[in-house]
Design an enzyme around this catalytic site. Structure first.
Site, PDB file in Angstrom:
ATOM      1  N   ARG A 125       0.928  -9.982  -2.742  1.00 31.56           N
ATOM      2  CA  ARG A 125       2.317 -10.333  -2.470  1.00 31.56           C
ATOM      3  C   ARG A 125       2.378 -11.782  -2.027  1.00 31.56           C
ATOM      4  NH1 ARG A 125       5.784  -6.988   2.186  1.00 31.56           N
ATOM      5  NH2 ARG A 125       7.829  -7.499   1.344  1.00 31.56           N
ATOM      6  N   LYS A 136      12.167  -3.668   5.271  1.00 34.69           N
ATOM      7  CA  LYS A 136      13.237  -4.133   4.378  1.00 34.69           C
ATOM      8  C   LYS A 136      12.924  -3.866   2.907  1.00 34.69           C
ATOM      9  CE  LYS A 136      15.575  -7.743   6.930  1.00 34.69           C
ATOM     10  NZ  LYS A 136      16.003  -9.159   6.897  1.00 34.69           N
ATOM     11  N   HIS A 163      -8.079  -1.680   3.030  1.00 32.51           N
ATOM     12  CA  HIS A 163      -7.683  -3.089   3.190  1.00 32.51           C
ATOM     13  C   HIS A 163      -8.911  -3.998   3.174  1.00 32.51           C
ATOM     14  CE1 HIS A 163      -3.577  -2.152   3.855  1.00 32.51           C
ATOM     15  NE2 HIS A 163      -3.621  -1.878   5.135  1.00 32.51           N
ATOM     16  N   THR A 211       0.820  -1.219   0.000  1.00 33.65           N
ATOM     17  CA  THR A 211       0.000   0.000   0.000  1.00 33.65           C
ATOM     18  C   THR A 211       0.853   1.268   0.000  1.00 33.65           C
ATOM     19  OG1 THR A 211      -1.831  -1.121   1.098  1.00 33.65           O
ATOM     20  CG2 THR A 211      -1.764   1.272   1.299  1.00 33.65           C
ATOM     21  N   TYR A 216       3.471  -7.419  -5.980  1.00 32.69           N
ATOM     22  CA  TYR A 216       4.642  -6.733  -5.409  1.00 32.69           C
ATOM     23  C   TYR A 216       5.918  -7.222  -6.093  1.00 32.69           C
ATOM     24  CZ  TYR A 216       7.746  -5.110  -1.583  1.00 32.69           C
ATOM     25  OH  TYR A 216       8.724  -4.494  -0.834  1.00 32.69           O
TER      26      TYR A 216
END
Ligand code: PAP
Length: 347
Positions: free
Chosen positions: A171, A310, A150, A90, A237
């Site tokens: 993802r 990350k 969401h 997002t 993703y």
């Protein structure tokens, strides 16, 4: 009070007459309390309980948000929703969609995203709807109005799903699980004991986590995206990490704002990719704890830095044993069988 970026005015308070109080009228609060009392509940990752509402596990706050969306939100045909399960992209998509939609308003070298976290680019409607209630007013937003959610496709009012365009990003569930556990562990109420990763894994596999089950969420958008690709753009993703420029062009065209040949020649696509990259955004002062964030409830504000960890594909390798990986891949294979969708390394 929530603030969102508006064209030509940085950091404007959004809404004509915003009431910062969480001012649900007592009859509505009563209705919500009555509903919650009837719903099955389970252990939550952030708070104590989540509730099973129409097949999805939701916090009491977002159930309230959902009911208010049903009651008060009037969609416009030009609205574009960014939808995703938690921790699937997002923040990244917010930055990209905002940059695409406003590329003629701002110079990329002096862009509001350099000073303001992507969370402020446009409203996260699940909670925004009640944070500013009862005076929530989205009329000030530029057209196309952009919203993030969401919520599962089937939970949203058909007035929205039949009228508006959706960009859905998903993802590898293993990475979503790891990211979600890190994120919600930080937000978890200090009055509760920490949620060990193994327990979160078990809950996730059973579909029990905020906005879950993951697989039902993904399929809920995947199926209509296959029937109406002009209405729902389904992104991954992993594809975006691999070929960001290709995905960005797809995104801009879907939003009805394709890059011109001249823009492409001038390198605008690559510049937007760079502006919104994990490396760039996460290194900005404003996203390193330099102020700002997203208000989730009257009490919970999440700072910008928490949305950047990350930004990699495959961090699950640092958290899941081979056996845990196989189990979750098998669930994914089972759930997605026959759908034509693959996720992560699964086939
Ligand atoms: P949300 O559900 O709370 O809105 P969301 O933005 O979907 O979170 O997901 C956050 C994940 O996207 C984090 O992944 P990680 O925990 O595996 O690292 C975050 O690091 C990553 N992320 C944030 N911004 C970007 C970006 N610009 N590019 C790539 N990944 C990003």
């Amino acid at each position: 009070m929530s603030t969102y970026l508006l064209p030509d005015q940085n950091d404007c308070h959004h809404g004509a007459s915003i009431n910062a109080q969480n001012d649900i009228q007592s009859d509505e609060q009563h209705m919500i309390n009555n509903l919650l009392a009837t719903l099955p509940k389970a252990k939550a990752w952030r708070s104590e309980h989540i509730f099973l509402y129409k097949g999805f596990w939701l916090s009491s706050e977002v159930i309230k948000g959902l009911l208010l969306i049903h009651k008060h939100f009037t969609p416009q045909p030009t609205d574009i929703f960014l939808a995703a399960f938690m921790k699937c992209g997002t923040t990244w998509l917010k930055a990209l969609m905002f940059a695409i939609a406003n590329r003629h308003r701002y110079k990329l070298s002096d862009h509001p995203l350099l000073r303001t976290g992507p969370q402020s680019a446009f409203p996260f409607i699940d909670t925004h709807i009640f944070l500013d209630y009862p005076a929530t007013n989205f009329d000030n937003l530029p057209v196309p109005r952009l919203f993030a959610t969401h919520f599962a496709h089937g939970l949203l009012p058909t007035s929205i799903t039949s009228t508006c365009k959706f960009v859905y990003v998903c993802r590898d569930p293993k990475d979503a699980l790891v990211s979600k556990w890190h994120f919600l562990s930080k937000l978890r109420s200090k009055e509760l004991p920490p949620l060990p990763f193994d327990e979160a894994y078990e809950l996730f596999c059973n579909g029990v986590s905020e906005y879950g089950p993951f697989w039902d969420h993904v399929l809920g958008y995947w199926k209509p995206s296959q029937e109406s690709p002009d209405k729902i753009l389904f992104l991954k993703y992993e594809d975006m990490k691999k070929e960001p420029s290709v995905e960005l062009k797809k995104l801009a065209a879907f939003m009805g704002m394709p890059f011109t040949a001249e823009e492409e020649k001038e390198g605008v696509v690559e510049e937007i990719v760079k502006l919104c990259s994990f490396e760039n955004l996460s290194s900005l002062e404003v996203n390193k704890g330099g102020g700002g964030g997203q208000k989730f409830t009257a009490k919970v504000v999440v700072e910008n830095q928490e949305f950047f960890r990350k930004g990699e594909v495959g961090d699950w390798k640092n958290h899941l044993t081979e056996e845990m990986k196989d189990r979750i891949d098998n669930i994914t294979n089972d759930k997605l069988k026959g759908s034509g969708l693959t996720l992560g390394l699964t086939k």
